[in-house]
Scaffold this active site. Structure first.
Site, PDB file in Angstrom:
ATOM      1  N   ARG A 112      24.271  12.945 -29.086  1.00 28.11           N
ATOM      2  CA  ARG A 112      23.448  10.959 -28.983  1.00 28.11           C
ATOM      3  C   ARG A 112      24.856  10.804 -28.996  1.00 28.11           C
ATOM      4  NH1 ARG A 112      25.291   7.821 -33.083  1.00 28.11           N
ATOM      5  NH2 ARG A 112      24.355   8.226 -35.239  1.00 28.11           N
ATOM      6  N   GLU A 211      16.907   1.563 -33.611  1.00 32.66           N
ATOM      7  CA  GLU A 211      18.230   1.013 -33.608  1.00 32.66           C
ATOM      8  C   GLU A 211      18.804   0.034 -33.045  1.00 32.66           C
ATOM      9  OE1 GLU A 211      22.133   1.244 -36.544  1.00 32.66           O
ATOM     10  OE2 GLU A 211      20.007   2.622 -37.858  1.00 32.66           O
ATOM     11  N   ARG A 215      18.928   4.400 -27.297  1.00 30.61           N
ATOM     12  CA  ARG A 215      19.990   5.767 -28.279  1.00 30.61           C
ATOM     13  C   ARG A 215      19.345   7.237 -26.891  1.00 30.61           C
ATOM     14  NH1 ARG A 215      21.022   6.563 -33.739  1.00 30.61           N
ATOM     15  NH2 ARG A 215      22.311   4.313 -34.093  1.00 30.61           N
ATOM     16  N   CYS A 263      25.660  -1.753 -35.278  1.00 31.29           N
ATOM     17  CA  CYS A 263      25.645  -1.604 -36.383  1.00 31.29           C
ATOM     18  C   CYS A 263      27.088  -1.251 -35.571  1.00 31.29           C
ATOM     19  CB  CYS A 263      25.247  -0.271 -36.853  1.00 31.29           C
ATOM     20  SG  CYS A 263      25.972   0.259 -39.056  1.00 31.29           S
ATOM     21  N   THR A 265      29.399   0.379 -37.876  1.00 30.12           N
ATOM     22  CA  THR A 265      29.813   1.822 -38.277  1.00 30.12           C
ATOM     23  C   THR A 265      29.642   2.754 -37.129  1.00 30.12           C
ATOM     24  OG1 THR A 265      27.485   2.775 -38.838  1.00 30.12           O
ATOM     25  CG2 THR A 265      29.737   1.631 -40.356  1.00 30.12           C
ATOM     26  N   ARG A 272      27.716  11.074 -31.669  1.00 31.76           N
ATOM     27  CA  ARG A 272      27.246  12.339 -32.205  1.00 31.76           C
ATOM     28  C   ARG A 272      26.931  13.493 -32.519  1.00 31.76           C
ATOM     29  NH1 ARG A 272      23.457  14.505 -36.866  1.00 31.76           N
ATOM     30  NH2 ARG A 272      24.897  14.797 -38.916  1.00 31.76           N
ATOM     31  N   ARG A 302      26.022  18.106 -43.679  1.00 30.98           N
ATOM     32  CA  ARG A 302      24.997  17.253 -43.812  1.00 30.98           C
ATOM     33  C   ARG A 302      24.419  18.262 -44.067  1.00 30.98           C
ATOM     34  NH1 ARG A 302      22.893  12.426 -40.129  1.00 30.98           N
ATOM     35  NH2 ARG A 302      24.219  11.030 -40.483  1.00 30.98           N
ATOM     36  N   GLU A 307      20.572  12.384 -43.044  1.00 35.46           N
ATOM     37  CA  GLU A 307      22.013  12.182 -44.006  1.00 35.46           C
ATOM     38  C   GLU A 307      20.966  11.840 -45.493  1.00 35.46           C
ATOM     39  OE1 GLU A 307      24.246   8.337 -43.230  1.00 35.46           O
ATOM     40  OE2 GLU A 307      22.558   8.438 -42.132  1.00 35.46           O
TER      41      GLU A 307
END
Length: 430
Positions: A112, A211, A215, A263, A265, A272, A302, A307
């Site tokens: 993604r 978010e 995405r 975000c 990060t 990812r 993970r 997460e």
């Protein structure tokens, strides 16, 4: 306007470290041009909660520029980059060497990325009109998709129950209620302006206004990472071309920080790339050793439930660790090579090779190692709960403890102290 310097509840967060009073005072009176975002809104989660690691979001592309005295050092520390670094994007699947080996027991692959359209706010700051505008652009864009990308867009507002349930069953539907997203401003006007697209084979998805504005997800069963990446690249190009043709706008692409996300990060690739893979040999030697090895390979392990969802069996979600400072091709290559390496090592462990050095070995039996199972004690004193911010700390009050401390369950003689053992022993439980 953001007012006086706040109390930052997340005392160990990157916000607490980098949002000093001096930096706050430099930017506290700024409101961004795109959607009137402020530094107080950006830091809302770190101010409100005490469990944030990063704790900051951008409300628009302007936020990274206007609040640079805060964002720049924070981003540099998190991603390990210098102040003069530049980001390079590369989606050329032809540059990827090899693939996941055929004998590797991979269940599925998923890649993604996030994308944001220039001129619109990011989810924490986007206005209602801008959010609806993004959705309109995407609803039109997906109608131009052909071949394996062709599919249907489902707006969340007014969604039929049968469609909603099918999306839930497919694990595609994103929902409201996340407290971080709520406090950060991302769930305003829910569910208006939000939706999900997927192709006919359900191997290509787009989340609209979750978010991030977008995405974009490519996935399928098995370990054909190259195929998943190739579909993703086609899909991103199809979205970008359609948006450009209809609105004249491009994706937000910053020379230093790559593709812009809400975000920090996720800055850079926002990518990812992950597989679900069985690693029984590594499981024998413990998660700590697997985590240490993944760190060496620039990977992140993970549990397969997400997460914070925990680990079951010997199946792991293995993904690239980095986002910024590397191209998409580089990160996919790291994941492919790393998973192949882990599987070769796993086979060696299953054949009797010794445990890897470094991290502590897994306990060979319940009574060995540093930690032991809590005994079935009754009528003990009220315990010291180390996880002071956990649900156990909130709900296991002294009054409730006194009522229940003398009980052993009928089926297995289980006691309350055994039930809350992890919260008593460790300080990191939720």
């Amino acid at each position: 306007m953001s007012g006086e310097f706040p109390v930052i509840q997340s005392a160990h967060s990157l916000v607490a470290k980098h949002v000093t009073k001096e930096r706050w005072d430099r930017v506290k009176d700024i409101e961004t041009k795109t959607c009137g975002f402020t530094i107080a809104k950006a830091c809302a989660c770190a101010i409100e909660f005490d469990n944030q690691h990063c704790g900051i979001y951008a409300g628009d592309w302007d936020s990274y520029k206007d609040f640079a005295p805060v964002f720049d050092p924070l981003i540099q520390e998190y991603h390990g980059i210098s102040g003069s670094s530049k980001h390079t994007s590369d989606m050329d699947v032809g540059k990827i060497k090899g693939n996941i080996a055929e004998d590797v027991p991979v269940h599925s692959c998923r890649i993604r990325v996030g994308r944001s359209i220039d001129g619109f706010g990011l989810s924490p700051g986007i206005t209602k009109e801008q959010r609806v505008g993004v959705e309109k652009l995407m609803a039109n864009a997906v109608q131009t998709f052909s071949g394996e990308l062709a599919g249907k867009y489902y707006p969340l507002a007014g969604m039929q129950e049968s469609i909603r349930q099918q999306l839930v069953d497919d694990h595609f539907l994103f929902v409201s209620g996340d407290r971080n997203l709520t406090v950060a401003g991302m769930e305003r006007d829910w569910p208006e302006g939000r939706g999900i697209f997927h192709n006919e084979k359900k191997t290509f998805l787009i989340w609209v206004n979750e978010e991030d504005q977008l995405r974009i997800i490519s996935m399928q069963m098995g370990g054909d990472v190259r195929g998943v990446f190739e579909r993703l690249a086609k899909g991103i190009k199809a979205v970008g071309d359609s948006v450009k043709q209809e609105s004249g706008k491009d994706f937000c692409l910053d020379a230093k920080y790559g593709y812009i996300h809400s975000c920090p990060t996720n800055l850079g690739t926002g990518m990812r790339a992950s597989v679900h893979v069985d690693l029984p040999g590594w499981t024998q030697h413990g998660v700590a050793k697997l985590q240490a090895r993944c760190e060496e390979l620039h990977l992140q392990p993970r549990g397969t439930r997400g997460e914070s969802g925990g680990q079951t069996g010997c199946t792991y979600d293995i993904s690239n660790k980095h986002r910024l400072g590397y191209s998409e091709v580089q990160l996919v290559q790291v994941m492919i090579d790393g998973v192949n390496t882990l599987w070769k090592e796993d086979q060696a462990f299953m054949a009797g090779a010794p445990a890897p050095a470094g991290a502590p070995a897994a306990a060979s039996k319940p009574s060995s190692g540093k930690y032991k199972a809590m005994e079935a004690q009754v009528n003990g004193p009220f315990p010291n709960i180390q996880s002071t911010h956990s649900l156990a700390a909130k709900y296991v009050t002294k009054d409730i403890w006194e009522k229940l401390k003398g009980i052993k369950t009928k089926t297995s003689g289980f006691t309350l102290i055994q039930a809350i053992a992890c919260a008593v022993e460790f300080d990191n439980q939720h």
